[in-house]
Write an enzyme that holds these catalytic residues in place. Structure first.
Site, PDB file in Angstrom:
ATOM      1  CE1 TYR A  82      31.870  29.382  33.385  1.00 12.40           C
ATOM      2  CE2 TYR A  82      30.838  31.409  32.619  1.00 12.40           C
ATOM      3  CZ  TYR A  82      31.793  30.766  33.369  1.00 12.40           C
ATOM      4  OH  TYR A  82      32.682  31.491  34.118  1.00 12.40           O
TER       5      TYR A  82
ATOM      6  CD  GLU B  22      30.925  26.592  27.389  1.00 12.19           C
ATOM      7  OE1 GLU B  22      30.380  25.537  27.747  1.00 12.19           O
ATOM      8  OE2 GLU B  22      31.586  27.311  28.166  1.00 12.19           O
TER       9      GLU B  22
ATOM     10  CB  CYS C  90      70.418  46.701  41.499  1.00 13.00           C
ATOM     11  SG  CYS C  90      68.852  47.017  42.365  1.00 13.00           S
TER      12      CYS C  90
ATOM     13  CB  CYS D  67      70.961  48.351  46.127  1.00 11.29           C
ATOM     14  SG  CYS D  67      71.059  46.768  45.261  1.00 11.29           S
TER      15      CYS D  67
ATOM     16  CB  CYS E 160      67.917  45.276  47.043  1.00  6.52           C
ATOM     17  SG  CYS E 160      67.268  46.145  45.605  1.00  6.52           S
TER      18      CYS E 160
ATOM     19  CG  PHE F  92       7.358  49.868  34.309  1.00  2.50           C
ATOM     20  CD1 PHE F  92       7.796  48.791  33.544  1.00  2.50           C
ATOM     21  CD2 PHE F  92       7.673  49.872  35.667  1.00  2.50           C
ATOM     22  CE1 PHE F  92       8.528  47.747  34.110  1.00  2.50           C
ATOM     23  CE2 PHE F  92       8.402  48.843  36.237  1.00  2.50           C
ATOM     24  CZ  PHE F  92       8.833  47.779  35.449  1.00  2.50           C
TER      25      PHE F  92
ATOM     26  CG  ASP G 291      35.789  41.351  29.068  1.00  4.69           C
ATOM     27  OD1 ASP G 291      36.425  40.870  30.014  1.00  4.69           O
ATOM     28  OD2 ASP G 291      36.124  42.398  28.482  1.00  4.69           O
TER      29      ASP G 291
ATOM     30  CE  LYS H  18      41.404  36.747  26.724  1.00  5.18           C
ATOM     31  NZ  LYS H  18      42.297  36.974  27.861  1.00  5.18           N
TER      32      LYS H  18
ATOM     33  CE  LYS I 198      38.788  33.889  28.800  1.00  2.00           C
ATOM     34  NZ  LYS I 198      38.601  35.165  29.505  1.00  2.00           N
TER      35      LYS I 198
ATOM     36  CB  CYS J  65      69.014  43.046  42.397  1.00  2.00           C
ATOM     37  SG  CYS J  65      69.917  43.709  43.815  1.00  2.00           S
TER      38      CYS J  65
END
Length: 670
Positions: free
Chosen positions: A226, A113, A407, A410, A431, A37, A117, A313, A115, A425
């Protein structure tokens, strides 16, 4: 060697070396030794030096990387990079198709198209040269990573002069890493004792944020482009623009398809649901877009997503594990969210110990009992969630999980508004987790972006009694002596923090409004409110009716604003922040009125126009005193109609007897 022979040899060596790079970095299957190479690379370099006119700007001999970026500059996107609405359901896709047909009729096509990741990227070209690359960020602004993007071999640094590209355009795509390259590089990290990345997406994203571009260049990234953006596109459809950018030399996926109906879309999805595992890279779904740009413009946008596109998805990986217990988290708005503690289990490349239970309704739906065996998956392959319970493995005499009534922080009794799933709450001023998380939200990057004041520092300063309200942040300079005697607070860090606080006073009004943490007021809503009302005084005095008249502002958001702006504690806080010098007026220029010929008249612009863009017509109307509405109602005076106007708008306008005019007739009114 004759010039024509040199040209042939340069072309041959360039192609060979690019292929060897691909074999080594992407496929992890080198077909040539490193020595061979290097010999070829040296031969190419010698020929390019002898015949400089034949050298290619993207030659493998060109050194890429070497620059160190101390910090990434934040750049505002010329065109917002909006997210897409997601669905996992074929029925929701059919519903999407029906909504599109109702708005623009039956004469349209879809482009589907893969999708990818990876990491979304926006790249600007000027005169055929790569000028700037910016990450998606929050959709409005992102980090400039130009130096790092230049190291990606499949992204052209310079386009061929005769390919027909415009002088200035923005192209968008997804930076990703092939699986075999990821595995090889992760193995190297593990051997060196470094922490392994969970998946190729995280590795690609982490690589793009490296400060040393020479290190980025050593990590083989790829990119599919795209989407094309420019001021006045010569293309009428998305499919045309994809073919054009491919001809300009960009790396475009060959797996996109033009579909005439939703049936073909579903066939494409079903094919890739299984075939995706044979790809060399990860995809997590399919993107569906209306093809015609005029029809896209007609469909428009919601506050967050385009109405002309959606992503399907694929179903996430699912595992089985044991529920150990349920905790409750209090958010900055007071919403109390149940969280499941799980027996650790490997899911989608990461060890999962906790999963969201969303709300009380979800606990009832699951019929959750202590010690249950549960099925867990990652929603959108990001946040783990419990999908269902395995009743066959339920132990006898187990206790049912009951949502708590007070809560956890608190002890205040929880409240639930009619029509809402979450319990809240109401003790927002007393809080502790609400107080702390509101201040953490305020100083966060998407809001005021205050350097040196992170989440842990906010927590520490609250515990010390130095911070109880957002306005206290701007009084920290009066506690400099006290800060100096605290652990981990050196003089330099204190100086940087106080400088960051002072600098944050320059942040625009929409950042301040978002930072206040008013319930339902996210980044997009804050921008729309500031664009409409311009000042805090006008926003505070706005009625419920005036608020809901703003585009995308519904009654729930308006009611929340009215409640916030009328609360004595909030009013006192806003007054302190104004005195402390924060921005409460829009930095955007007011519309300069050229006349009042359209004063008191309301308009909606729909369709595509030959001589003007819709934005130009909108400016023309506003500059002459008119007002643009977001939807057709009895309050509308005129519908300005162009070509390809949606049939539903036309039908509604006719039903309400709204006058329909052309752009030429609008100009006659002026």
């Amino acid at each position: 060697m004759a010039t024509n022979q040199a040209k042939q040899r340069i072309t041959q060596l360039t192609a060979e070396l690019k292929q060897h790079n691909y074999n080594y970095y992407v496929l992890a299957q080198p077909t040539i030794s490193d020595q061979d190479f290097d010999f070829k690379l040296k031969e190419l370099a010698a020929l390019e030096e002898q015949y400089p006119d034949l050298a290619d700007s993207e030659s493998p001999t060109q050194k890429v990387g070497g620059e160190v970026t101390k910090e990434f500059k934040t750049v505002r996107h010329r065109w917002p990079m909006l997210s897409l609405g997601n669905t996992y359901s074929e029925q929701e896709l059919l519903d999407f198709d029906q909504r599109v047909r109702k708005a623009i009729g039956d004469n349209f096509e879809y482009v589907v198209e893969l999708k990818f990741d990876g990491l979304s990227m926006s790249i600007t070209y000027e005169d055929g040269k790569l000028a700037r690359a910016v990450t998606r960020g929050n959709g409005v602004e992102g980090d400039e990573v130009t130096t790092n993007v230049r190291t990606i071999h499949t992204i052209p640094k310079k386009l061929h002069a005769d390919s027909g590209y415009p002088d200035l355009f923005e192209i968008r795509g997804e930076v990703f890493m092939h699986r075999k390259a990821f595995e090889r590089l992760n193995d190297d990290r593990i051997e060196k004792g470094e922490v392994a990345y969970a998946n190729p997406r995280n590795f690609a994203s982490g690589t793009m944020k490296l400060q040393d571009s020479a290190e980025v260049a050593r990590r083989p990234l790829d990119c599919f482009l795209y989407a094309l953006h420019m001021e006045k596109s010569p293309f009428k459809t998305h499919w045309e623009s994809l073919q054009a950018i491919k001809s300009w030399g960009f790396h475009v996926s060959e797996d996109s398809r033009l579909c005439t109906d939703i049936k073909q879309v579903l066939e494409f999805i079903n094919y890739w649901d299984t075939e995706r595992f044979n790809l060399s890279f990860d995809i997590d779904g399919i993107v569906i877009k209306v093809n015609n740009y005029g029809q896209q413009e007609e469909l428009g946008f919601t506050a967050k997503v385009p109405r002309w596109a959606i992503s399907y998805k694929f179903k996430a990986e699912r595992v089985e594990t044991e529920l150990l217990s349920v905790d409750y988290n209090v958010g900055r708005t007071g919403a109390v969210t149940p969280v499941a503690n799980l027996k650790p289990v490997l899911l989608a490349g990461t060890t999962v110990k906790r999963a969201t239970l969303h709300n009380a309704n979800e606990i009832i739906r699951l019929d959750l009992h202590e010690g249950d065996t549960v099925f867990v998956e990652k929603g959108g392959e990001i946040i783990p969630k419990i999908i269902s319970v395995n009743p066959d493995k339920r132990k006898p005499d187990v206790v049912k999980v009951e949502y708590r009534s007070t809560c956890p922080a608190c002890g205040t009794p929880l409240e639930r508004k009619e029509g809402e799933a979450a319990y809240y709450c109401p003790n927002d001023e007393g809080c502790p987790p609400q107080i702390v998380s509101k201040m953490q939200h305020f100083v966060g990057r998407k809001a005021m972006d205050i350097d040196g004041l992170g989440d842990e520092t906010i927590e520490t300063l609250y515990q010390r009694g130095l911070l109880n309200h957002i306005s206290d942040i701007y009084e920290l300079h009066t506690h400099a002596d006290e800060l100096k005697i605290m652990d981990r607070f050196g003089e330099k860090s204190i100086t940087n923090m106080l400088a960051g606080i002072e600098k944050s006073k320059e942040k625009p009004f929409e950042k301040v409004l978002f930072g206040l943490g008013i319930r339902y007021v996210g980044e997009t809503v804050a921008r729309k409110l500031v664009a409409h009302f311009k000042t805090l005084d006008r926003l505070q005095s706005a009625s419920l009716e005036e608020l809901t008249a703003v585009e995308e502002i519904g009654e729930r958001i308006a009611q929340s604003l009215v409640e916030y702006m009328s609360g004595p504690v909030h009013l006192a806080e806003l007054q302190k922040l104004q005195i402390q010098g924060l921005q409460f007026e829009s930095a955007q220029k007011e519309v300069v009125l050229q006349s009042d010929k359209l004063a008191g008249k309301t308009f909606i612009i729909s369709g595509v126009f030959e001589k003007y863009s819709r934005e130009e017509l909108k400016e023309l109307i506003e500059q002459n005193g008119g007002k643009i509405l977001s939807s057709i109602s009895a309050k509308l005076n005129y519908l300005v109609a162009g070509d390809n106007m949606g049939p539903s708008k036309l039908e509604k306008a006719n039903k309400l007897n709204v006058p329909i005019i052309t752009d030429a007739e609008l100009l006659e009114m002026l």
